[in-house]
Design an enzyme around this catalytic site. Structure first.
Site, mmCIF file in Angstrom:
data_model
loop_
_atom_site.group_PDB
_atom_site.id
_atom_site.type_symbol
_atom_site.label_atom_id
_atom_site.label_comp_id
_atom_site.label_asym_id
_atom_site.label_seq_id
_atom_site.Cartn_x
_atom_site.Cartn_y
_atom_site.Cartn_z
ATOM 1 N N VAL A 163 31.401 35.800 83.986
ATOM 2 C CA VAL A 163 32.782 35.467 83.584
ATOM 3 C C VAL A 163 33.222 36.413 82.466
ATOM 4 O O VAL A 163 34.316 37.004 82.521
ATOM 5 C CB VAL A 163 32.874 33.985 83.124
ATOM 6 C CG1 VAL A 163 34.240 33.692 82.498
ATOM 7 C CG2 VAL A 163 32.613 33.029 84.286
ATOM 8 N N ASP A 198 20.347 19.499 90.812
ATOM 9 C CA ASP A 198 20.361 18.442 91.837
ATOM 10 C C ASP A 198 21.036 18.861 93.148
ATOM 11 O O ASP A 198 20.833 18.221 94.179
ATOM 12 C CB ASP A 198 21.089 17.200 91.314
ATOM 13 C CG ASP A 198 20.283 16.469 90.254
ATOM 14 O OD1 ASP A 198 19.114 16.828 90.052
ATOM 15 O OD2 ASP A 198 20.846 15.550 89.631
ATOM 16 N N ARG A 220 -7.977 14.083 97.592
ATOM 17 C CA ARG A 220 -7.165 13.000 97.007
ATOM 18 C C ARG A 220 -5.744 12.985 97.570
ATOM 19 O O ARG A 220 -5.273 13.976 98.120
ATOM 20 C CB ARG A 220 -7.028 13.246 95.495
ATOM 21 C CG ARG A 220 -8.235 12.865 94.697
ATOM 22 C CD ARG A 220 -8.040 13.328 93.266
ATOM 23 N NE ARG A 220 -9.102 12.830 92.414
ATOM 24 C CZ ARG A 220 -9.386 13.325 91.222
ATOM 25 N NH1 ARG A 220 -8.696 14.339 90.735
ATOM 26 N NH2 ARG A 220 -10.355 12.807 90.494
ATOM 27 N N GLY A 261 16.157 13.995 90.278
ATOM 28 C CA GLY A 261 17.192 13.580 91.222
ATOM 29 C C GLY A 261 17.352 12.072 91.159
ATOM 30 O O GLY A 261 16.682 11.344 91.876
ATOM 31 N N ARG A 313 13.882 21.987 84.971
ATOM 32 C CA ARG A 313 15.196 22.448 84.482
ATOM 33 C C ARG A 313 15.124 23.794 83.776
ATOM 34 O O ARG A 313 16.154 24.452 83.576
ATOM 35 C CB ARG A 313 15.779 21.388 83.544
ATOM 36 C CG ARG A 313 16.364 20.199 84.269
ATOM 37 C CD ARG A 313 17.849 20.086 84.046
ATOM 38 N NE ARG A 313 18.144 19.796 82.678
ATOM 39 C CZ ARG A 313 18.300 18.579 82.173
ATOM 40 N NH1 ARG A 313 18.213 17.534 82.960
ATOM 41 N NH2 ARG A 313 18.567 18.417 80.916
#
Ligand code: F6P
Length: 319
Positions: A23, A127, A162, A170, A252
């Site tokens: 931008v 998400d 295992r 989310g 994140r």
């Protein structure tokens, strides 16, 4: 000379910095004056503006997080605080505010637009649950982070024979679980969009063991159920040793993938071009390979379809 302000808001997403850079540099290329607002809508209400130049956004394309910081502002939900934000934009002579963030942030932008502010939205959320765009900035990086974790867990899961329950982010969206589950070959994928049947999960574990599988990976989106509780139940029902890993905020952070940097660069630049062409109160969306504009009204009113075909594919491939 037109003035653009940019903010990042809500949960950070890898690639936000690349979007800010795009931008600022596209705006500067067109001779616009650029401002950043620190800490999202909070900084807007409290006049926390900084001037951004070509140099301010140098050396950030590869960095996760956001140089402008972010917040989830409860105060901004009050109409009188939004008026205060508008006053700040008027005070600095801003012609348009670019909001980079997820659903809550885009709704905030939409509500601010009702006071007469020009808004352009850029979708960024790990998400990937924003109506009007196939992809949000940050999703690809988060999925790759989860995939890396699955690969590592798979090694130890196989060695110990295992079952592993891996909880991913989310609260309302199973997008990360679905994409990482398909790419990582998870035996079961549990998402908030669909009801799940624990008997089916255990059946799939048992049939895997019967044909010689050495481990099972179950991916659970946090909004579906508690992975810890689920792990206890599965251990009891399957009588197999079970471990739980909650990936949490590791998803994140981190350097954005090439796909996220490219998406953020394209969206940030396109957003400036669209503003200069006279469009406002739009979000930039990705529709396949194309970038499009989506009315903010449609973003806040819309919903995302859960891809049941991909879900079914993941089930078939992990029998
Ligand atoms: O930004 C989206 C998200 O990461 C969700 O997946 C998660 O549920 C939420 O944010 C966590 O938010 P916070 O960091 O504020 O706890």
């Amino acid at each position: 000379m037109k003035r653009i302000a940019i903010l990042t808001s809500g949960g950070d997403a890898p690639g936000m910095n690349a979007a800010i850079r795009a931008v600022v540099r596209t705006g500067t290329f067109h001779g616009l004056t650029m401002f950043g607002v620190n800490r999202g809508f909070h900084g807007l209400m409290y006049h926390d503006f900084i001037k951004l130049t070509v140099n301010s956004v140098g050396d950030i394309i590869h960095r996760g997080g956001t140089i402008l910081r972010t917040s989830r502002s409860k105060e901004f939900r009050n109409a009188h605080m939004r008026m205060r934000a508008k006053e700040a934009l008027d005070y600095f002579g801003i012609d348009v505010l670019f909001v980079i963030g997820g659903n809550g942030s885009l709704r905030g932008g939409y509500e601010l637009a009702a006071t007469g502010v020009n808004i352009i939205g850029i979708p960024a959320s790990i998400d990937n649950d924003i109506p009007g765009t196939d992809k949000a900035i940050g999703f690809d990086t988060a999925v790759n982070t989860v995939l890396e974790a699955i690969n590592r867990i798979r090694d130890t899961a196989t060695s110990h024979e295992r079952i592993f329950i891996i909880e991913v982010m989310g609260r309302e969206s199973g997008q990360i679980a679905l994409a990482a589950g398909l790419a990582g070959g998870a035996e079961s994928i549990l998402v908030p969009e669909l009801p799940f049947d624990i008997d089916d999960v255990v059946k799939r574990i048992n049939s895997g063991i019967a044909r010689g599988k050495l481990h099972s990976i179950i991916l659970v989106a946090e909004g579906c159920c508690s992975a810890i509780q689920l792990g206890k139940k599965i251990e009891k029902m399957s009588r197999q040793e079970t471990r739980v890993t909650v990936l949490g905020h590791t998803q994140r952070g981190g350097t954005p993938t090439a796909a996220d940097r490219i998406l953020a660069s394209r969206m940030g630049s396109y957003a400036v071009e669209m503003f200069l062409a006279g469009h406002t109160n739009q979000m930039i969306g990705a529709a396949g390979p194309e970038l499009v504009m989506v009315d903010l009204q449609d973003v806040v009113d819309g919903s995302c379809e859960f891809d049941r075909e991909i879900y079914q594919l993941a089930r078939i491939l992990s029998i």
